[in-house]
Design a protein around this motif. Sequence first.
Motif, PDB file in Angstrom:
ATOM      1  N   UNK A   1       0.838  -1.181   0.000  1.00 22.44           N
ATOM      2  CA  UNK A   1       0.000   0.000   0.000  1.00 22.44           C
ATOM      3  C   UNK A   1       0.880   1.239   0.000  1.00 22.44           C
ATOM      4  N   UNK A   2       0.346   2.347   0.555  1.00 21.43           N
ATOM      5  CA  UNK A   2       1.110   3.597   0.665  1.00 21.43           C
ATOM      6  C   UNK A   2       0.907   4.134   2.069  1.00 21.43           C
ATOM      7  N   UNK A   3       1.984   4.444   2.759  1.00 22.90           N
ATOM      8  CA  UNK A   3       1.869   4.944   4.131  1.00 22.90           C
ATOM      9  C   UNK A   3       1.316   6.373   4.147  1.00 22.90           C
ATOM     10  N   UNK A   4       0.778   6.745   5.277  1.00 21.88           N
ATOM     11  CA  UNK A   4       0.229   8.086   5.469  1.00 21.88           C
ATOM     12  C   UNK A   4      -0.201   8.251   6.916  1.00 21.88           C
ATOM     13  N   UNK A   5      -0.719   9.435   7.259  1.00 23.45           N
ATOM     14  CA  UNK A   5      -1.168   9.700   8.623  1.00 23.45           C
ATOM     15  C   UNK A   5      -2.577   9.131   8.809  1.00 23.45           C
ATOM     16  N   UNK A   6      -2.779   8.403   9.901  1.00 24.43           N
ATOM     17  CA  UNK A   6      -4.057   7.746  10.131  1.00 24.43           C
ATOM     18  C   UNK A   6      -5.206   8.731  10.333  1.00 24.43           C
TER      19      UNK A   6
ATOM     20  N   UNK B   1      -5.671  11.562   8.755  1.00 22.42           N
ATOM     21  CA  UNK B   1      -6.043  12.278   7.534  1.00 22.42           C
ATOM     22  C   UNK B   1      -6.303  11.273   6.419  1.00 22.42           C
ATOM     23  N   UNK B   2      -6.968  11.696   5.404  1.00 24.74           N
ATOM     24  CA  UNK B   2      -7.260  10.812   4.261  1.00 24.74           C
ATOM     25  C   UNK B   2      -6.016  10.701   3.398  1.00 24.74           C
ATOM     26  N   UNK B   3      -5.010  10.040   3.933  1.00 25.98           N
ATOM     27  CA  UNK B   3      -3.744   9.879   3.228  1.00 25.98           C
ATOM     28  C   UNK B   3      -3.422   8.395   3.080  1.00 25.98           C
ATOM     29  N   UNK B   4      -2.608   8.083   2.074  1.00 25.96           N
ATOM     30  CA  UNK B   4      -2.094   6.736   1.908  1.00 25.96           C
ATOM     31  C   UNK B   4      -3.108   5.749   1.363  1.00 25.96           C
ATOM     32  N   UNK B   5      -2.663   4.531   1.309  1.00 25.82           N
ATOM     33  CA  UNK B   5      -3.483   3.402   0.822  1.00 25.82           C
ATOM     34  C   UNK B   5      -3.219   2.244   1.773  1.00 25.82           C
ATOM     35  N   UNK B   6      -4.190   1.904   2.605  1.00 24.86           N
ATOM     36  CA  UNK B   6      -4.005   0.953   3.702  1.00 24.86           C
ATOM     37  C   UNK B   6      -3.782  -0.473   3.173  1.00 24.86           C
ATOM     38  N   UNK B   7      -2.569  -1.005   3.418  1.00 22.17           N
ATOM     39  CA  UNK B   7      -2.232  -2.338   2.916  1.00 22.17           C
ATOM     40  C   UNK B   7      -3.077  -3.423   3.577  1.00 22.17           C
ATOM     41  N   UNK B   8      -3.499  -3.198   4.823  1.00 22.29           N
ATOM     42  CA  UNK B   8      -4.347  -4.186   5.496  1.00 22.29           C
ATOM     43  C   UNK B   8      -5.679  -4.327   4.772  1.00 22.29           C
TER      44      UNK B   8
ATOM     45  N   UNK C   1       3.024   1.558  13.865  1.00 23.22           N
ATOM     46  CA  UNK C   1       2.490   2.239  15.045  1.00 23.22           C
ATOM     47  C   UNK C   1       1.046   2.658  14.754  1.00 23.22           C
ATOM     48  N   UNK C   2       0.335   3.077  15.840  1.00 19.45           N
ATOM     49  CA  UNK C   2      -1.114   3.241  15.745  1.00 19.45           C
ATOM     50  C   UNK C   2      -1.559   4.347  14.799  1.00 19.45           C
ATOM     51  N   UNK C   3      -0.743   5.360  14.564  1.00 19.64           N
ATOM     52  CA  UNK C   3      -1.200   6.501  13.774  1.00 19.64           C
ATOM     53  C   UNK C   3      -0.598   6.555  12.373  1.00 19.64           C
TER      54      UNK C   3
END
Length: 367
Positions: A193-198, A200-207, A244-246
Amino acid sequence: MNNNFSINVTMEPDLNRLYQESLELLSALVNTPSITGEEQQAADLIEQFLKDRGVETFRKHNNIWCFNRYQNNSKPCILLISHHDTSAPLNKSTEPGNVKIEEDVIYGLGSNDAGGSLVALIATFLYFYESVDLPFNLCLAATAEEENSGINGIRSILDVLQQADFAIIGEPTAMQMAVAEKGSMVIDCKVKGVSGHAAREEGDNAIYRALKDIDWFRNYQFPIMDNHPQPVKMTVTEIASGIQHNVIPATCNFTVDIRFDHNYTPKEIINTIINHTSCEFDLRNAVSKPCAIDLLHPIVTAGCSIGLETYLSTTSSDQCWLEIPAVKIGPGNPGCSHMENEFIAIEQIEEGINTYIRLLRNLNLIN
């Protein structure tokens, strides 16, 4: 060979003594660390147990094997084999050293898988060990690294073991006789996926991306004829993701355990996975093939003659590495293996010894 042969020794072995020694050996093994790949202490224990009873043993890595005293190369050889390694303990209460005997039941890691079968086969071997006129030879093998199909387990001594004509594999089957077993393979999957801040609407959650593939592994059924058993079973058994959680996780890794019968080859299964999933994956090297024995083989007919039921085993064993006919049979409940409160009843071990002896006594190897 005549059925129900007599044992020509000075004194017929004392079954009660064999029962007691088997329980003592099993208790000692359960109290001894033998996690797969780290079995030296258990191998030492088995080796010394046999030597104390006058048996010449051979060893490579943590595999122990031996032959009956009056071995005769002109006779067929039967391999009696089980493993002494265990899976990793699920918690501290199941670690080695926590053997417990309550109401004629032995609790502890390795008691059922496959300690009960191993000590019952050892007792059976000792029962026939001094017999002068056995119509066959016996090779007893206690192997290591069965749980992880390690290269220092049975695969390291196949040149010796495959000289046998056929084998009895000791695994918990409730004393039913497995005349076939599924193959197994393991794949390690990775979803990106793509990492980002939890927050904000950022990234692409690999889970979230992995969930689609995981759901496919859980629910897909390989085509098969009506009223036939499902030929392939895929189970997700491990998963890891996140730092980490965020932080939106950029990768999600998971492992799939795959069991299959002769209807599909590993290549066909892999191609199906490629066509239906988006994850990257690596196939582990230790792919075990499905196995089956001719239902007219003497060991099968001997088992049927003493009332043993036959079945197809959904699990795999060291049988997959042997290129000789084999049946899988042993005391203990197969559903108890790899569980938190693993156990085996004392009467099951005694039944196992008695059944193994009857099975060998009823063999007829004349074509």
